[in-house]
Design a protein around this motif. Structure first.
Motif, PDB file in Angstrom:
ATOM      1  N   ARG A 218       0.795  -1.233   0.000  1.00 25.71           N
ATOM      2  CA  ARG A 218       0.000   0.000   0.000  1.00 25.71           C
ATOM      3  C   ARG A 218       0.832   1.290   0.000  1.00 25.71           C
ATOM      4  N   PRO A 219       2.006   1.331   0.632  1.00 25.00           N
ATOM      5  CA  PRO A 219       2.800   2.561   0.513  1.00 25.00           C
ATOM      6  C   PRO A 219       3.151   2.907  -0.935  1.00 25.00           C
ATOM      7  N   PHE A 220       3.359   1.879  -1.748  1.00 27.93           N
ATOM      8  CA  PHE A 220       3.692   2.093  -3.162  1.00 27.93           C
ATOM      9  C   PHE A 220       2.462   2.503  -3.958  1.00 27.93           C
TER      10      PHE A 220
ATOM     11  N   ASN B  32       3.399   2.891 -13.022  1.00 22.52           N
ATOM     12  CA  ASN B  32       4.063   1.623 -12.737  1.00 22.52           C
ATOM     13  C   ASN B  32       4.316   1.419 -11.252  1.00 22.52           C
ATOM     14  N   ILE B  33       4.632   2.495 -10.534  1.00 20.06           N
ATOM     15  CA  ILE B  33       4.865   2.387  -9.085  1.00 20.06           C
ATOM     16  C   ILE B  33       3.613   1.872  -8.390  1.00 20.06           C
ATOM     17  N   SER B  34       2.449   2.341  -8.822  1.00 21.79           N
ATOM     18  CA  SER B  34       1.188   1.866  -8.242  1.00 21.79           C
ATOM     19  C   SER B  34       0.791   0.495  -8.758  1.00 21.79           C
ATOM     20  N   MET B  35       0.957   0.273 -10.051  1.00 21.02           N
ATOM     21  CA  MET B  35       0.372  -0.901 -10.699  1.00 21.02           C
ATOM     22  C   MET B  35       1.071  -2.204 -10.335  1.00 21.02           C
ATOM     23  N   GLU B  36       2.402  -2.230 -10.348  1.00 27.02           N
ATOM     24  CA  GLU B  36       3.106  -3.494 -10.131  1.00 27.02           C
ATOM     25  C   GLU B  36       2.774  -4.119  -8.774  1.00 27.02           C
TER      26      GLU B  36
END
Length: 433
Positions: free
Chosen positions: A80-82, A118-122
């Motif tokens: 969740r932090p990402f 990408n930071i959120s999706m991966e």
């Protein structure tokens, strides 16, 4: 290792809801960035190079984010932090993109936007592996596909809606992005951040099963250099199933990238007969491409619920092969259509393929990965999403200019052939299900 508890429908809904917002950003990017680049003066053969930002940022960001999300545990949890960091940065980029005064600023903003998405999706991919037992993972990835499709339907249609429902201007002077596009990106920024925050608030994460071992490994491999090294060396230690899926992913995403780059140019020139970005006809065609993208994403959202049933009746490999063949037929058939209204037919096939691409490979892969490295290997797996995009960006412009008279429609045919190859390669994958 303890068996993970089975989750109910609404629990799977809540943990996947953030993808609705992520796809707002992704769909606005896919449907409108080529339009923005052309409006700011980009030539057709330069479009792939300008789009290179997307796969390069994925190549750099996703394995690193996956590696560090496996080794993160704080008050927000592991993934969740990402989710939150990526959502904040992506929302900022979505506001900046349609206000870009020059081509180079728009290209630079694409780097920020795609990297942030990408930071959120991966970590969302790894989230399914973290939270769900093996027999619910296909359902979990299918739920993500539903939200991806739903978000993309709304986001892709926003310029058309602003123009045709609310009378917002769809044309602008040379070098200026129309208001219909700018307002769409503002809505996308709010939706991205809001949906991700909903998932963060509504879901909890399981702590590492052995906290002492987790902390010891984290301490042993701390430091940026150690993380970068291990993240990029992971390509040499992939499980067998992952290696086999890599070839499927390569041709699938080569096809998708060709479609995202060249559908606007292909449809406006081949079917609407214009390359003049200031003309009403060009912008009408570009808006219609947004509708077409909404159609294929809508089909993907609906088909996400059919995929688990089809996979149960056959298997995941056959399901993926059939879906990819449908996508290949759809892309190639665009060449033969002259009436814009009939373009919804190819988008049905593309939507079926897109639904499967978003779920089946990940469902096959998750069962072959160690639980403590789920995020890491999901990140490494994304090499085979971004590498084909880099290849596509490197060669498509040259191929069109050298062999096809710079006619963008042929990029879609090349993409269709790549879909067929991906489908055939699916038969070589060893799936434990």
């Amino acid at each position: 290792m303890q068996q993970k508890p089975r989750l109910g429908f609404w629990e799977i809904w809540n943990m996947s809801f953030g993808f609705l917002g992520i796809q707002f950003g992704f769909a606005l990017q896919n449907a409108n960035v080529s339009r923005i680049f052309e409006t700011l003066g980009a030539s057709k053969d330069a479009l792939p190079i300008l789009w290179l930002a997307a796969p390069v940022t994925g190549l750099l960001v996703q394995p690193i984010v996956g590696y560090y999300s496996d080794r993160t545990w704080n008050k927000l949890g592991r993934r969740r932090p990402f989710f939150l960091a990526g959502a904040i940065l992506a929302s900022f980029a979505l506001i900046v993109m349609p206000n870009s005064p020059t081509l180079w600023i728009a290209a630079g903003t694409l780097w920020l936007m795609d990297g942030s998405i990408n930071i959120s999706m991966e970590p969302f991919r790894a989230f399914v592996g973290d939270k769900l037992p093996d027999d619910q993972r296909t359902k979990g990835f299918a739920m993500q596909s539903f939200f991806i499709g739903t978000g993309a339907v709304i986001a892709s249609m926003l310029p058309y809606i602003f123009t045709n429902w609310f009378g917002v201007s769809n044309t602008a002077p040379e070098g200026i992005i129309p208001d219909s596009v700018r307002y769409s990106f503002y809505i996308g920024a709010a939706a991205f951040l809001g949906a991700v925050i909903y998932t963060i608030v509504k879901t909890k994460e399981y702590p590492p099963e052995d906290m002492e071992a987790f902390l010891a490994e984290k301490a042993e491999k701390k430091g940026v250099f150690s993380g970068l090294k291990e993240a990029f060396l992971g390509i040499f230690s992939m499980p067998k199933t992952m290696k086999q899926l890599a070839f499927v992913q390569f041709f699938s995403w080569f096809a998708l990238f060709a479609m995202w780059i060249y559908t606007t140019s292909g449809v406006t020139s081949h079917i609407y007969g214009t390359d003049d970005t200031t003309s009403a006809l060009y912008n009408e065609g570009a808006d219609w491409v947004g509708v077409l993208f909404a159609i294929y994403n809508g089909v993907a959202a609906i088909f996400a619920f059919i995929l688990p049933v089809f996979a149960k009746l056959t298997n995941r490999k056959i399901t993926h092969l059939v879906c990819l063949f449908a996508g290949g037929i759809g892309l190639i058939s665009i060449f033969y259509i002259t009436d814009p209204a009939m373009l919804f037919l190819p988008m049905i096939g593309v939507g079926i393929a897109w639904s499967s691409i978003l779920s089946m490979p990940y469902a096959m892969l998750a069962g072959a990965l160690p639980a403590n490295k789920m995020g890491y290997y999901m990140g490494v797996f994304n090499f085979f999403i971004v590498i084909p995009q880099i290849v596509a960006a490197s060669i498509l412009g040259y191929l069109l200019k050298t062999f096809f008279g710079n006619d963008s429609i042929y990029a879609l045919i090349i993409g269709g052939v790549a879909m067929f190859l991906a489908g055939l390669l699916t038969l070589l994958v060893k799936d434990t299900d």
